[in-house]
Design a protein around this motif. Structure first.
Motif, mmCIF file in Angstrom:
data_model
loop_
_atom_site.group_PDB
_atom_site.id
_atom_site.type_symbol
_atom_site.label_atom_id
_atom_site.label_comp_id
_atom_site.label_asym_id
_atom_site.label_seq_id
_atom_site.Cartn_x
_atom_site.Cartn_y
_atom_site.Cartn_z
ATOM 1 N N THR A 292 0.962 -1.310 -0.162
ATOM 2 C CA THR A 292 0.047 -0.125 -0.052
ATOM 3 C C THR A 292 0.819 1.335 -0.105
ATOM 4 N N ASP B 233 -3.590 -0.885 5.001
ATOM 5 C CA ASP B 233 -3.260 -1.894 4.075
ATOM 6 C C ASP B 233 -4.377 -2.452 2.944
ATOM 7 N N THR B 234 -4.838 -1.419 2.272
ATOM 8 C CA THR B 234 -5.971 -1.521 1.514
ATOM 9 C C THR B 234 -5.636 -1.488 0.099
ATOM 10 N N PHE C 233 -7.859 1.100 -2.674
ATOM 11 C CA PHE C 233 -8.747 1.477 -1.608
ATOM 12 C C PHE C 233 -10.147 0.826 -1.970
ATOM 13 N N THR D 125 -13.759 -0.882 -1.768
ATOM 14 C CA THR D 125 -14.590 -1.032 -0.809
ATOM 15 C C THR D 125 -15.521 -2.287 -0.961
ATOM 16 N N TYR E 15 -13.934 -3.534 1.435
ATOM 17 C CA TYR E 15 -12.689 -3.395 2.520
ATOM 18 C C TYR E 15 -12.261 -2.306 3.148
ATOM 19 N N SER E 16 -11.953 -1.409 2.478
ATOM 20 C CA SER E 16 -11.286 -0.221 2.802
ATOM 21 C C SER E 16 -12.537 0.659 3.693
ATOM 22 N N ALA F 227 -11.239 -2.802 6.692
ATOM 23 C CA ALA F 227 -9.552 -2.611 7.060
ATOM 24 C C ALA F 227 -9.362 -1.777 8.245
ATOM 25 N N VAL G 98 -6.863 4.491 7.243
ATOM 26 C CA VAL G 98 -7.267 4.797 6.052
ATOM 27 C C VAL G 98 -7.538 6.175 5.635
ATOM 28 N N ARG H 212 -16.932 5.065 5.813
ATOM 29 C CA ARG H 212 -16.146 4.410 6.933
ATOM 30 C C ARG H 212 -16.154 5.095 8.259
ATOM 31 N N GLY I 292 -7.616 -8.555 2.246
ATOM 32 C CA GLY I 292 -6.956 -8.364 3.629
ATOM 33 C C GLY I 292 -6.040 -9.274 3.886
#
Ligand SMILES: [Cu+2]
Ligand SMILES: [Cu+2]
Lengths: 560, 317
Positions: free
Chosen positions: A83, A146-147, A151, A153, A155-156, A160, A164, A234, B185
């Motif tokens: 990242t 760690d995205t 980035f 989504t 996830y981000s 995560a 972020v 987020r 992840g």
């Protein structure tokens, strides 16, 4: 006997002013400068530091990949490393590289102007860049993100850990710096051209910077909006992208790539401009097909906005959308192909002078061609399905961005270094390091094409054992590459004090920037240059005659 | 040497589509190789021939237009041909045949949960019968993942809240990597396993050697009773709810006046977000949401059951 090159305007009379470097040398005078040349230097120093950060992350990643188990760092750390590498290299090195360093320094001079249109805005851009960079560095030091630089989504936005939002804020702020730079350059090109400098007399570097600026201004706001939406989801759980709270799982990718595909061209068009300048100068010949090279930059800027879906062929976008994006992606590669063919044709019947900038350009042409051609594999739908999200993609875009843009940036630095510093770099060492970089680059990234075809997915902290040999080769290449990058850093610094004095026009080049002193006086020109010539009024026949005459007098070529 | 080559440059080709993809890949490779070598050769020849001081003819200006047209038009034609070729294979990849066995795949951080039509479940492993087309019906419980089987040359993102499909016909027995290809992840690089393609007798043995008793449809039928669906949708229901017999794959008129085809996604959303689409002529507040009460795997079982419901009223076929 004709001149081997007719500059676009007569050489400037001596200025009697101190050079821009000598005017005043307090820290304050540098940090509050509105001189485009000093701002270019500020950018140069800052992006070099960022390059070291991004490079350090890459080094650790390559070391980790020496063994299939990924023994050096944990998977969490590895994910943070890629990242950091992506975010820093894309937004804090590649996007600013040629535009803000070489563009800032050279563009106003190429136009015969004293500065950019909005000098204070120019300084503000740098502060935005540094402010954004500070956020990004803080996010890294405080624990990392760690995205991935993409980035994605949800996830981000939902899953995560890590900083972020701070990282996104950093990119957001730096983005405004980009927008301001783009705006500044557009207005400068429109309004500040010297008398006689019509659009079709502009050096091709200006055309490419102009196209880049249009992309910067139009695309970057979309990135800003996208990051804000992601941060809103987020921070406050507003359902935009995460289907669990009512969002659309694909929307983020559309928005992100709507910016990021054009951003790819932000990361290559300026390099193409540099290549056009250098190739003309060192083959002593006008760039073949000026109009085609100039307008292909514009075509790339426009078409670049309608191909973002080629990043999403397996994302579940409809197959018909896939078809449209595929054909458009094939089409966008035509203007790039035209450029490569024109550069090649420029060499034909020229008088080629092998100096370091030219070596970088040769490297650029070879590597960019491979990068571009492998892009066709990724535009071809069915093949992309297999190759996307594997190391093939990694290799492809490193060939474009490192093999292309970084080569062009280094070539440009060598070419304009005499102008920037007033000194010559050591030629032999420079040639040697160009070779190191070329060899190291290929050894690093060529194996990755094969890895990708064999099916090694990207962003893998550990991998199947059969991929080890190729990974080891890649890491070996990376260490050669690293040496290659450190050499210029060292000898550029060395040359500041010990390099040969360059004189106003060591390459006998035609651009307006070469009619003034090296380093230039604060206001660039003593008298307003009046442009009487097209760009690249080089004459290979005259160049050969001059060379023969000098040989007879037992003197070295040109001005050396 | 050939063994080395095979490992390095020729990945296993274990699905019928893999042949088509590879043909295209090598076609591109030859074509691009010719272009790349052509450009590099021209650059090198020019550099040597026209190097400073060589005695070759120099010339400042040349005619550009004919060349420009040639080198724009030829790539254009080639690119359109490539597009059509690649598009045709892609189209084939995207349309599963009707006789494909449907296997359910649910991705979650960081494992793959598989369920065969027989009800048999696996984790990070998929056992397949050779030459039998397979269609994976896939969704994710959390972030985006991606099912990638290099030996089959196919890959498809697996999204939360959405169904995607991926299909292939394995043509060669063996064990092949199953990777997650979309970064998800921490455990992304661990989120994988194996696809085992088996000959008929071995596959039959694998099938027999199971403790599962309940097929997907039977499990769905059980859930349909247990979760109270039958109370509203069953043949003896007293509530005003639409019968589900035979709706799968057929058009449904919605209260908004629109018509949609009742596919997997529609039924999924009807169960988890019933407010999204209301069937025309039915109350909009009766059907409760099962969001958070039914897992994605159970929803898939219910869908399997609803699919199996004949068009005649009631009953499991
Ligand atoms: Cu793109
Ligand atoms: Cu993953």
């Amino acid at each position: 006997m004709n001149a081997i090159a007719t500059p676009q305007a007569p050489p400037q009379p001596p200025s009697h002013e101190p050079s821009y470097l000598a005017v005043e040398n307090t820290v304050r005078s540098w940090l509050l400068t509105t001189d485009h040349k000093r701002i270019g230097i500020l950018y140069m120093i800052s992006i070099t530091l960022f390059f070291l950060v991004g490079g350090a992350a890459a080094t650790l990643m390559r070391l980790n990949l020496l063994t299939p188990q990924g023994a050096l760092v944990t998977s969490t750390t590895y994910n943070k490393l890629f990242t950091i590498h992506g975010v820093i290299m894309v937004w804090f090195f590649l996007i600013p590289s040629v535009p803000t360093v070489i563009g800032n320094f050279v563009l106003p001079m190429m136009l015969g102007a004293r500065d950019v249109a909005f000098p204070r805005l120019n300084l503000a851009s740098w502060y935005l860049f540094i402010g954004g960079g500070a956020f990004a560095l803080w996010a890294i030091i405080a624990g990392g993100v760690d995205t991935g630089w993409t980035f994605y989504t949800p996830y981000s936005s939902t899953y995560a850990n890590g900083h972020v939002i701070a990282m996104a804020t950093g990119i957001f702020i730096a983005g405004f710096g980009s927008i301001a730079t783009g705006l500044n350059f557009i207005v400068t090109v429109h309004k500040m051209r010297a008398p006689g400098l019509t659009w079709h007399r502009l050096p091709l570097f200006v055309w490419s910077m102009y196209s880049t600026s249009v992309i910067l201004v139009l695309a970057t706001p979309v990135l800003a909006i996208t990051l804000v939406l992601m941060a809103l989801e987020r921070a406050f759980g507003i359902g935009i992208f995460d289907p669990a709270i009512g969002g659309d799982p694909l929307l983020f990718q559309h928005l992100f790539w709507f910016y990021s595909h054009p951003a790819v061209y932000i990361m290559i068009l300026p390099g193409m401009g540099v290549v056009s300048e250098i190739i003309a100068c060192f083959s002593r010949k006008a760039v073949f097909g000026y109009y085609f090279v100039a307008y292909s930059s514009v075509a790339i800027a426009v078409l670049g906005f309608v191909v973002w879906g080629h990043h999403m062929f397996v994302s579940s976008q409809s197959i018909y959308a896939g078809m449209v994006f595929s054909i458009l992606s094939f089409l966008v590669s035509i203007p790039s192909a035209i450029k490569v063919f024109n550069w090649t044709a420029t060499l034909y019947r020229g008088s080629i002078w092998f100096q370091t900038p030219f070596l970088y350009v040769l490297g650029f042409i070879g590597l960019f061609t491979i990068g571009g051609l492998t892009g066709l594999f990724l535009a071809a739908l069915a093949v992309d399905v297999h190759l996307t999200d594997t190391y093939f993609v990694i290799a492809h875009f490193h060939y474009i961005m490192v093999g292309g843009m970084v080569m062009a940036y280094l070539g440009g630095l060598h070419y304009w270094w005499p102008k920037i510093s007033g000194r010559m770099y050591p030629e032999l060492l420079a040639k040697l390091s160009a070779l190191f970089i070329f060899a190291g680059f290929n050894l690093t990234f060529f194996p990755q094409f094969i890895l990708g075809y064999l099916g090694m997915p990207r962003r893998y902290h550990a991998y199947a054992p059969e991929f080890q040999v190729l990974n080891v080769l890649s890491t070996a290449g990376a260490s050669i590459l690293a040496i290659g990058y450190f050499l210029p850093l060292a000898y550029f610094l060395w040359s500041l004090r010990y390099g040969k004095v360059a004189g106003p026009n060591p390459w006998q080049a035609t651009g307006l920037e070469w009619t003034t002193e090296s380093p230039p006086p604060e206001h660039n020109f003593t008298v307003v240059p009046i442009v009487t010539e097209p760009p690249y009024a080089y004459d290979p026949v005259a160049a050969e005659e001059a060379l023969a005459a000098k040989r007879e007098q037992r003197e070295p070529a040109y001005v050396r | 040497m050939t063994a080395l080559l095979a490992v390095w440059f020729l990945p296993e080709r274990a699905s019928d589509i893999a042949r088509e993809v590879d043909a295209l890949f090598y076609g591109l490779l030859v074509l691009c190789g010719i272009i790349a070598i052509g450009v590099c050769a021209a650059v090198i020849v020019f550099c040597l021939r026209y190097r400073q001081g060589s005695n070759a003819t120099r010339q400042a200006e040349q005619k550009t237009i004919p060349l420009e047209i040639t080198w724009s038009a030829i790539p254009l034609v080639i690119f359109i041909a490539l597009f059509i070729w690649a598009g045709a294979v892609y189209f084939h990849m995207s349309k599963p045949p009707d006789n494909a066995t449907e296997i359910h795949v649910v991705g979650k951080q960081w494992m793959w949960k598989i369920q065969h039509p027989t009800g048999r479940r696996e984790i990070n492993e998929i056992h397949l019968l050779i030459n039998q087309p397979v269609k994976l019906l896939m969704t994710s419980q959390d972030v985006i993942h991606d099912v990638f089987v290099p030996a089959f040359r196919t890959k498809q993102d697996v999204l939360p809240g959405r169904y995607t499909i991926e299909w292939f016909t394995p043509i060669k027995t063996g064990d092949y990597h199953l990777f997650c290809a979309e970064y998800c992840g921490d455990g992304h690089s661990r989120m994988g396993g194996w696809v085992h393609v088996m000959a008929p007798d071995a596959y039959a043995k694998w099938l027999a050697d199971t403790s599962t008793t309940e097929s997907v449809v039977a499990a769905g039928a059980r859930l349909f009773q247990a979760r109270g669906c039958a109370g509203c949708h069953g043949p003896n229901a007293t509530v005003h709810a639409p019968p589900l017999n035979g709706i799968f794959g057929h058009p449904v008129a919605l209260s908004t006046g629109k018509t949609v085809i009742a596919d997997e996604q529609y039924i999924h959303d009807s169960i988890l977000q019933p407010k999204k689409d209301i069937v025309a002529g039915y109350p909009d507040n009766l059907m409760p949401t099962y969001q958070g009460q039914l897992g994605e795997e159970e929803v898939m079982e219910l869908i399997g059951y609803i699919k199996a419901l004949g068009s005649t009223s009631g009953g499991v076929p």
